[in-house]
Design an enzyme around this catalytic site. Sequence first.
Site, PDB file in Angstrom:
ATOM      1  NE  ARG A 207      -3.800  -2.030   2.604  1.00  0.00           N
ATOM      2  CZ  ARG A 207      -3.667  -3.183   3.227  1.00  0.00           C
ATOM      3  NH1 ARG A 207      -2.521  -3.458   3.872  1.00  0.00           N
ATOM      4  NH2 ARG A 207      -4.637  -4.079   3.246  1.00  0.00           N
ATOM      5  CE  LYS A 248      -8.183  -0.696   4.435  1.00  0.00           C
ATOM      6  NZ  LYS A 248      -7.934  -0.138   3.091  1.00  0.00           N
ATOM      7  NE  ARG A 328      -3.435  -2.785  -1.750  1.00  0.00           N
ATOM      8  CZ  ARG A 328      -3.010  -3.747  -0.941  1.00  0.00           C
ATOM      9  NH1 ARG A 328      -1.726  -4.071  -0.939  1.00  0.00           N
ATOM     10  NH2 ARG A 328      -3.838  -4.397  -0.148  1.00  0.00           N
ATOM     11  CG  HIS A 351      -6.943  -7.922   0.368  1.00  0.00           C
ATOM     12  ND1 HIS A 351      -7.044  -7.978  -1.009  1.00  0.00           N
ATOM     13  CD2 HIS A 351      -6.655  -6.619   0.662  1.00  0.00           C
ATOM     14  CE1 HIS A 351      -6.827  -6.774  -1.516  1.00  0.00           C
ATOM     15  NE2 HIS A 351      -6.591  -5.946  -0.532  1.00  0.00           N
ATOM     16  CE1 TYR A 361      -6.218  -2.609  -3.876  1.00  0.00           C
ATOM     17  CE2 TYR A 361      -8.002  -3.662  -2.681  1.00  0.00           C
ATOM     18  CZ  TYR A 361      -7.025  -2.693  -2.761  1.00  0.00           C
ATOM     19  OH  TYR A 361      -6.867  -1.792  -1.742  1.00  0.00           O
TER      20      TYR A 361
END
Length: 388
Positions: A207, A248, A328, A351, A361
Site C-alpha cells: 500500500r 487495517k 497495487r 487482505h 482490485y
Amino acid sequence: MTKRRSRGDGGLHWDEQRQRWIASVTVGYTPSGKRIVRKGSGKTKAAAHAALREKIREYEDGLSLAQTGYTVAQAVEDWLTYGLNGRVASTVDKNRHLCKHIITGLGARKLRDLSATDVDRWLIQLAKTLSTSTVQRIYECLNRTVIRAMARDKVKRNVVALCTVPTGKVGRPSKSLTLDAAKALLNAAEDTRLYAYVVLSLLTGARTEELRALTWTHVDLDGRPDDDDPVPPSIQVWHSVREGGDTKTRKSGRTLALPLRGVVALRGQRSLQDRDREKAGEDWQDAGLVFASSVGTELDAANVRRAFRRITKSAGLNPADWTPRELRHSFVSLLSDGGVSLSDIADLCGHSGTSVTEKVYRHQLRPILLTGAAAMDRIFGEDTRTGA
C-alpha cells in the site's frame, strides 16, 4: 372581581414595550433557593401560553434555555473538537474537511429546528456534485454529530437517522496497467527519485501508506540464501496509520519477498539517500525512512502524486487517468493474469479474504475468459470434430 390564580399557575401580562403577551411560571429552584422561571411570549394570550408550554417541555427534557439557539455548526465544531479524541491527526483533518459541507449547507440552522426533510433536501443537493461514497461519509459525520448532541441534551431526537443517502455521481473506477504499460512506466521512472517506490508498489503490491512509512530496519536486501531453510531478500510492511498501532486487517502486517528488480532498486535508493544526507549536512533529519525528501523528512501523499504524474506523462500515459494506488491494483491484475491463485494474491496484499481482492482490485486484463475452454480441451482432448 377576578379570581386569584393558585400558586404554581404562573403569570400573564402585557409587555407594552415589546407589544406582546408574556406568560411565565416557576418551574423549580436552584440550590441557593433562587427561583427558576420560564417565560413564553406571543401576540395573543393563547400564543404566549403555547410558547410557555414548549419551554416547560424543554426544561423537563433537560434542555437549558441557552441551548434553544444551539446551531448545527456549533454541534459540528463540538464533535470535531471533543468527539474525535484518540484519532490520529490525519483522521481529524479528513473529518474536518468533510464537515465543511455540513457547515456550508446546514450550519446556520438551529439544531432543534432541523428536520428530516431539511437533511433529505441537503443530501440530494450534495449528490449532484459528489460521489456516493463521499456523500455517505458526510452523512456519517452529521449523524455522529447529532448523536453526540443528543447524549448531551442539546436536542431531543436524531432526525438524521431517519434519512437515507442518495446515489451520487459515478466516481472514476480504478483500473490496471497492462503489461506493456507497466514496463513503460518502470522504464520512465528509472531515472527519477521515485523509481524504487514505483518498483515496490508494482512488484510487491504494498500500500502507498505502507511504503511512505517503510524504514530501513524493515528492509533485508541480502536474505539468508545459505541457510538450510533459505530466506530471500524481503521487506516487512507492518506499518499502521491507526491510533494504537493496529493494522487495517489481521493480515495487513506481512513480510514480502523482494523480486530481483526490487533489490536493485532499493540499493540504488540507499545510494541516493547517502548522497542526499551528505549534501544536506546539518539539515538532514534522520528518521530512518526508505522514501524521504532530500532532507530526510517523510513524504506525504501529495508529494508522491505530483512525482507520479510526471512519470506517467513520460511513459506516454495520461497523468489524469492514473494514481499511485493503481499500481497495487495492477499488481493484483498482473498476477491474476499470470495464473497466480486468488488466495495467494490475497495473502500478498494483506487482505483478510479473497472477496475484496476479487471485487475491488482484480481487473481482468484479457477480454476473453479462457478458463472454461481450456478445461474442456483438457477433458475432451483436442478433437476438432463437430459431431453428427
